[in-house]
Design a protein around this motif. Sequence first.
Motif, PDB file in Angstrom:
ATOM      1  N   ILE A  51      83.281  48.429 -27.731  1.00 19.52           N
ATOM      2  CA  ILE A  51      84.614  47.986 -28.151  1.00 19.52           C
ATOM      3  C   ILE A  51      85.431  47.544 -26.946  1.00 19.52           C
ATOM      4  O   ILE A  51      86.051  46.479 -26.963  1.00 19.52           O
ATOM      5  N   ILE A  52      85.427  48.340 -25.888  1.00 18.71           N
ATOM      6  CA  ILE A  52      86.204  48.002 -24.683  1.00 18.71           C
ATOM      7  C   ILE A  52      85.667  46.721 -24.059  1.00 18.71           C
ATOM      8  O   ILE A  52      86.433  45.839 -23.667  1.00 18.71           O
ATOM      9  N   GLN A  53      84.355  46.586 -24.013  1.00 16.56           N
ATOM     10  CA  GLN A  53      83.755  45.359 -23.472  1.00 16.56           C
ATOM     11  C   GLN A  53      84.182  44.149 -24.304  1.00 16.56           C
ATOM     12  O   GLN A  53      84.566  43.117 -23.752  1.00 16.56           O
ATOM     13  N   ASN A  54      84.139  44.280 -25.619  1.00 15.78           N
ATOM     14  CA  ASN A  54      84.549  43.174 -26.498  1.00 15.78           C
ATOM     15  C   ASN A  54      86.014  42.815 -26.310  1.00 15.78           C
ATOM     16  O   ASN A  54      86.371  41.628 -26.306  1.00 15.78           O
ATOM     17  N   VAL A  55      86.855  43.814 -26.155  1.00 19.01           N
ATOM     18  CA  VAL A  55      88.286  43.558 -25.954  1.00 19.01           C
ATOM     19  C   VAL A  55      88.492  42.752 -24.676  1.00 19.01           C
ATOM     20  O   VAL A  55      89.230  41.756 -24.669  1.00 19.01           O
ATOM     21  N   PHE A  56      87.814  43.128 -23.600  1.00 20.47           N
ATOM     22  CA  PHE A  56      88.020  42.425 -22.330  1.00 20.47           C
ATOM     23  C   PHE A  56      87.364  41.037 -22.316  1.00 20.47           C
ATOM     24  O   PHE A  56      87.894  40.118 -21.689  1.00 20.47           O
ATOM     25  N   ILE A  57      86.258  40.890 -23.006  1.00 19.12           N
ATOM     26  CA  ILE A  57      85.651  39.547 -23.114  1.00 19.12           C
ATOM     27  C   ILE A  57      86.618  38.623 -23.855  1.00 19.12           C
ATOM     28  O   ILE A  57      86.877  37.492 -23.434  1.00 19.12           O
ATOM     29  N   ASP A  58      87.152  39.119 -24.961  1.00 13.42           N
ATOM     30  CA  ASP A  58      88.099  38.354 -25.763  1.00 13.42           C
ATOM     31  C   ASP A  58      89.380  38.058 -24.958  1.00 13.42           C
ATOM     32  O   ASP A  58      89.911  36.947 -24.986  1.00 13.42           O
ATOM     33  N   PHE A  59      89.843  39.066 -24.232  1.00 11.33           N
ATOM     34  CA  PHE A  59      91.046  38.945 -23.403  1.00 11.33           C
ATOM     35  C   PHE A  59      90.866  37.829 -22.366  1.00 11.33           C
ATOM     36  O   PHE A  59      91.748  36.979 -22.191  1.00 11.33           O
ATOM     37  N   TRP A  60      89.716  37.801 -21.697  1.00  9.52           N
ATOM     38  CA  TRP A  60      89.458  36.770 -20.693  1.00  9.52           C
ATOM     39  C   TRP A  60      89.345  35.394 -21.343  1.00  9.52           C
ATOM     40  O   TRP A  60      89.907  34.421 -20.855  1.00  9.52           O
ATOM     41  N   SER A  78      94.625  45.673 -29.272  1.00 12.62           N
ATOM     42  CA  SER A  78      93.313  45.046 -29.399  1.00 12.62           C
ATOM     43  C   SER A  78      92.231  46.092 -29.658  1.00 12.62           C
ATOM     44  O   SER A  78      91.342  45.888 -30.491  1.00 12.62           O
ATOM     45  N   VAL A  79      92.312  47.216 -28.961  1.00 11.61           N
ATOM     46  CA  VAL A  79      91.361  48.300 -29.183  1.00 11.61           C
ATOM     47  C   VAL A  79      91.515  48.825 -30.610  1.00 11.61           C
ATOM     48  O   VAL A  79      90.530  49.026 -31.326  1.00 11.61           O
ATOM     49  N   LYS A  80      92.753  49.028 -31.008  1.00  5.41           N
ATOM     50  CA  LYS A  80      93.017  49.535 -32.365  1.00  5.41           C
ATOM     51  C   LYS A  80      92.430  48.580 -33.405  1.00  5.41           C
ATOM     52  O   LYS A  80      91.792  49.013 -34.371  1.00  5.41           O
ATOM     53  N   TYR A  81      92.583  47.293 -33.216  1.00  5.87           N
ATOM     54  CA  TYR A  81      92.041  46.296 -34.126  1.00  5.87           C
ATOM     55  C   TYR A  81      90.515  46.395 -34.182  1.00  5.87           C
ATOM     56  O   TYR A  81      89.918  46.360 -35.257  1.00  5.87           O
ATOM     57  N   GLN A  82      89.879  46.524 -33.015  1.00  2.23           N
ATOM     58  CA  GLN A  82      88.425  46.650 -32.960  1.00  2.23           C
ATOM     59  C   GLN A  82      87.952  47.928 -33.653  1.00  2.23           C
ATOM     60  O   GLN A  82      86.929  47.936 -34.341  1.00  2.23           O
ATOM     61  N   VAL A  83      88.708  49.015 -33.464  1.00  2.95           N
ATOM     62  CA  VAL A  83      88.370  50.278 -34.115  1.00  2.95           C
ATOM     63  C   VAL A  83      88.488  50.132 -35.632  1.00  2.95           C
ATOM     64  O   VAL A  83      87.621  50.580 -36.384  1.00  2.95           O
ATOM     65  N   PHE A  84      89.574  49.479 -36.091  1.00  8.36           N
ATOM     66  CA  PHE A  84      89.741  49.226 -37.520  1.00  8.36           C
ATOM     67  C   PHE A  84      88.559  48.424 -38.068  1.00  8.36           C
ATOM     68  O   PHE A  84      88.038  48.733 -39.136  1.00  8.36           O
TER      69      PHE A  84
END
Length: 192
Positions: A51-60, A78-84
């Motif tokens: 999840i954290i990796q996906n958030v930062f890939i998306d962020f970049w 963003s993390v909360k969205y990924q967790v949902f």
Amino acid sequence: MYKKKSDDIELLEEMVLDNVLAFEEIYNRYSKNMFFYALNILNKKEVCEDIIQNVFIDFWSKRKDTKITNLKSYLFQSVKYQVFNYLRNKKISNEDLTRLNIVDISMNISQKMEFQELEELINLQVTKLPSRCQQIFILSRYNHKSNKEIALELGISIQAVKNQISKAIGYIRQNLVSEEAIYYFILLSSQF
């Protein structure tokens, strides 16, 4: 490497200009707390790392298209969205929903108190626990071992592990002085 004094706005401005060092500084500044935020809900290390990796890939990848006014809030949302998304694709238990609600409360509180200050308060209380109780609490909370794993490792019953964890949580909760710290501790102890 950026100075610790570089504020989030400066780092965001540099990142929009494709500055990888600014991105790395943001990652170093927030990824650990983001990971623990997700871990306290899902209690699945590998999933949370993804999840954290996906958030930062998306962020970049969206660095030039997204207008961010509060970086910390943006990243944690963003993390909360990924967790949902993860929970939506799995069967959601009442326990998961409860954890998510507690995390929502704690995120509002965390704007008042910094994560590290709260960790220090809790760690201080952990050092005051009786040695066996402290050992079991650390294996559970910090090493993320199950009650069964702890029982096997220490040669005691699962019930004895549960009793020691309950004793530790009760002691720590009783000795935290501020309401914000108590709410935060409830969040951390929700994985037990």
